[in-house]
Design an enzyme around this catalytic site. Structure first.
Site, PDB file in Angstrom:
ATOM      1  N   PHE A  14       0.860  -1.193   0.000  1.00  0.00           N
ATOM      2  CA  PHE A  14       0.000   0.000   0.000  1.00  0.00           C
ATOM      3  C   PHE A  14       0.899   1.248   0.000  1.00  0.00           C
ATOM      4  CE2 PHE A  14      -1.925  -3.393   2.545  1.00  0.00           C
ATOM      5  CZ  PHE A  14      -3.141  -3.597   1.922  1.00  0.00           C
TER       6      PHE A  14
ATOM      7  N   ASP B 234       1.157  -0.980  -4.914  1.00  0.00           N
ATOM      8  CA  ASP B 234      -0.098  -0.259  -4.698  1.00  0.00           C
ATOM      9  C   ASP B 234      -1.082  -0.645  -5.796  1.00  0.00           C
ATOM     10  OD1 ASP B 234      -0.894   2.327  -2.813  1.00  0.00           O
ATOM     11  OD2 ASP B 234      -2.092   2.193  -4.649  1.00  0.00           O
TER      12      ASP B 234
ATOM     13  N   ASN C 298      -3.035  -5.519  -6.350  1.00  0.00           N
ATOM     14  CA  ASN C 298      -3.790  -5.593  -5.113  1.00  0.00           C
ATOM     15  C   ASN C 298      -2.861  -6.150  -4.029  1.00  0.00           C
ATOM     16  OD1 ASN C 298      -5.356  -6.901  -2.985  1.00  0.00           O
ATOM     17  ND2 ASN C 298      -7.153  -6.503  -4.252  1.00  0.00           N
ATOM     18  N   ALA C 299      -2.634  -5.391  -2.972  1.00  0.00           N
ATOM     19  CA  ALA C 299      -1.659  -5.792  -1.953  1.00  0.00           C
ATOM     20  C   ALA C 299      -2.052  -7.096  -1.269  1.00  0.00           C
ATOM     21  CB  ALA C 299      -1.482  -4.684  -0.925  1.00  0.00           C
TER      22      ALA C 299
ATOM     23  N   ASP D 122       0.614  -0.242   5.261  1.00  0.00           N
ATOM     24  CA  ASP D 122      -0.028   1.053   5.520  1.00  0.00           C
ATOM     25  C   ASP D 122      -1.277   1.171   4.648  1.00  0.00           C
ATOM     26  OD1 ASP D 122      -0.552   3.594   6.451  1.00  0.00           O
ATOM     27  OD2 ASP D 122       0.887   4.578   5.127  1.00  0.00           O
TER      28      ASP D 122
ATOM     29  N   CYS E 225      -5.310   3.428  10.015  1.00  0.00           N
ATOM     30  CA  CYS E 225      -5.711   4.835  10.086  1.00  0.00           C
ATOM     31  C   CYS E 225      -7.215   4.952  10.334  1.00  0.00           C
ATOM     32  CB  CYS E 225      -5.314   5.587   8.812  1.00  0.00           C
ATOM     33  SG  CYS E 225      -6.039   4.927   7.311  1.00  0.00           S
TER      34      CYS E 225
END
Length: 405
Positions: free
Chosen positions: A237, A259, A287-288, A308, A348
């Site tokens: 990401f 990413d 796609n991570a 992240d 986050c």
């Protein structure tokens, strides 16, 4: 001259709903308001954006702010003290926010969040500095009336090359506000080059995330450097490459940056070229989740991994699904790390509390049969302050873990 706005309307809360506001929280939700008490009983159609005072069910004053019946957050408080919100209060709050950033600036970094909305007691106002460019964003109807005051104050105090009004966040539509971008001062730059931890980075002010760049991860980008020299590093990401570039600059043997967005990967590649680091970093648009699963299936390994991802839990109801997402990517990461491996993993999402996030990562370590040491837990950088009484201002969790067996 300060232009006072006369407060006309009293909003009263239902019995037993005042605790958070009385403890410093800046939001009053619609379901906390007693429509049969205070002035709203006689003025149910109070004008959106009006200044109001908020009182508990016995009429005791709790604070003053602006009212928007269209929003679930119906009142956003500017003050919990007996003072009238006016131009001078807004200017004073901006000056205090600027002074706090000035006292904590780092010589190798020229870009900071200067105003972090409610956390700087300026609800709905975001101000970011990208070098000599200032970007202002208003996300709440009541704050719109002070946009001119805020912008003029920032131009006077900072003397930037330009100040851009980036009022294009869809959240404005819920507040009854239009979407637009325009230059308030100077020209309407689309991309600017900033300095972060001594590295040059492009911030995309037109189409980029947030107002153009993730300023909240600056300190964590720098922290990664001590875990990179001579190591194989994976930045999943990666967005515009903040972690990957810091890893390469710190002497990583090899860096892989992934990413899902081709535009993000292109921006990250431009940033790598800006710093002469493109030879050290392999970029992949993928796609991570899939990338991590395939790396495990191929028995690949890394020495340091950064996760992240974007916010998996954008509401309380999305928390269980978010936990599964965090569990999956961290499980894959632990399977790719051997003894001595370092995982810097992030959430986050405010709706993923720090204890729950740590518990989820520890469950992933256990399922991967890894014994781990918790090295540190960090938050967003200092310029995204956490305000007492407002837990929503603590949203970024940065967990650093070492695999020991």
């Amino acid at each position: 001259a300060a232009r006072a706005h006369r407060i006309m309307i009293q909003v009263w809360l239902r019995p037993g709903t005042q605790k958070a506001v009385a403890s410093g929280h800046p939001w009053v939700y619609r379901n906390q308001i007693d429509p049969a008490a205070g002035d709203l009983a006689s003025m149910p159609s109070a004008e959106p954006g009006s200044l109001v005072t908020v009182h508990d069910s016995r009429g005791r004053y709790l604070g003053s702010g602006f009212y928007n019946p269209r929003s679930m957050i119906t009142v956003r408080l500017l003050t919990h003290r007996l003072e009238t919100p006016d131009d001078s209060l807004i200017v004073r709050r901006i000056e205090e926010a600027l002074a706090f950033r000035e006292a904590n600036r780092r010589p190798d970094t020229d870009s900071y969040r200067l105003v972090f909305a409610e956390a700087d007691r300026l609800p709905g106002l975001i101000v970011d500095q990208y070098g000599d460019t200032v970007v202002l964003q208003v996300l709440a109807l009541g704050m719109e009336r002070w946009q001119e005051t805020a912008a003029a104050c920032l131009v006077e105090k900072l003397r930037p090359a330009r100040l851009i009004l980036k009022n294009d966040d869809p959240i404005r539509l819920k507040e009854g506000l239009e979407l637009y971008q325009r230059a308030y001062y100077g020209d309407l730059a689309r991309q600017v080059t900033i300095r972060e931890n001594g590295l040059l980075m492009k911030a995309d002010l037109d189409q980029g995330q947030k107002t153009g760049y993730f300023l909240d991860q600056k300190a964590n980008h720098a922290r990664l450097r001590r875990f990179c020299a001579g190591r194989r590093v994976l930045d999943a990401f990666c967005y515009s490459g903040g972690f990957a570039l810091n890893a390469a600059a710190a002497g990583a043997a090899a860096v892989t940056a992934v990413d899902i967005s081709p535009e993000a990967v292109t921006l990250a590649l431009v940033n790598a070229e800006l710093n002469g680091l493109s030879e050290k970093i392999t970029f992949a648009s993928a796609n991570a989740f899939d990338f991590l699963r395939e790396a495990v299936a191929k028995r690949q390994s890394f020495d340091t991994i950064v996760l992240d991802p974007p916010a998996f839990a954008k509401s309380h109801g999305a928390r269980d699904g978010a936990r599964r997402g965090y569990k999956e990517i961290n499980l894959s990461a632990f399977r790719l790390l051997g003894p001595g491996g370092i995982l810097a993993t992030h959430s986050c999402s405010y709706h993923m509390p720090e204890p729950m996030f740590i518990e989820t990562v520890m469950e992933a370590a256990w399922d991967a049969r890894r014994t781990v040491r918790l090295l540190a837990v960090h938050r967003q950088d200092f310029d995204h302050p956490v305000l007492g009484g407002y837990p929503e201002s603590h949203y970024l969790k940065s967990l650093w873990v070492e695999v020991i067996a």
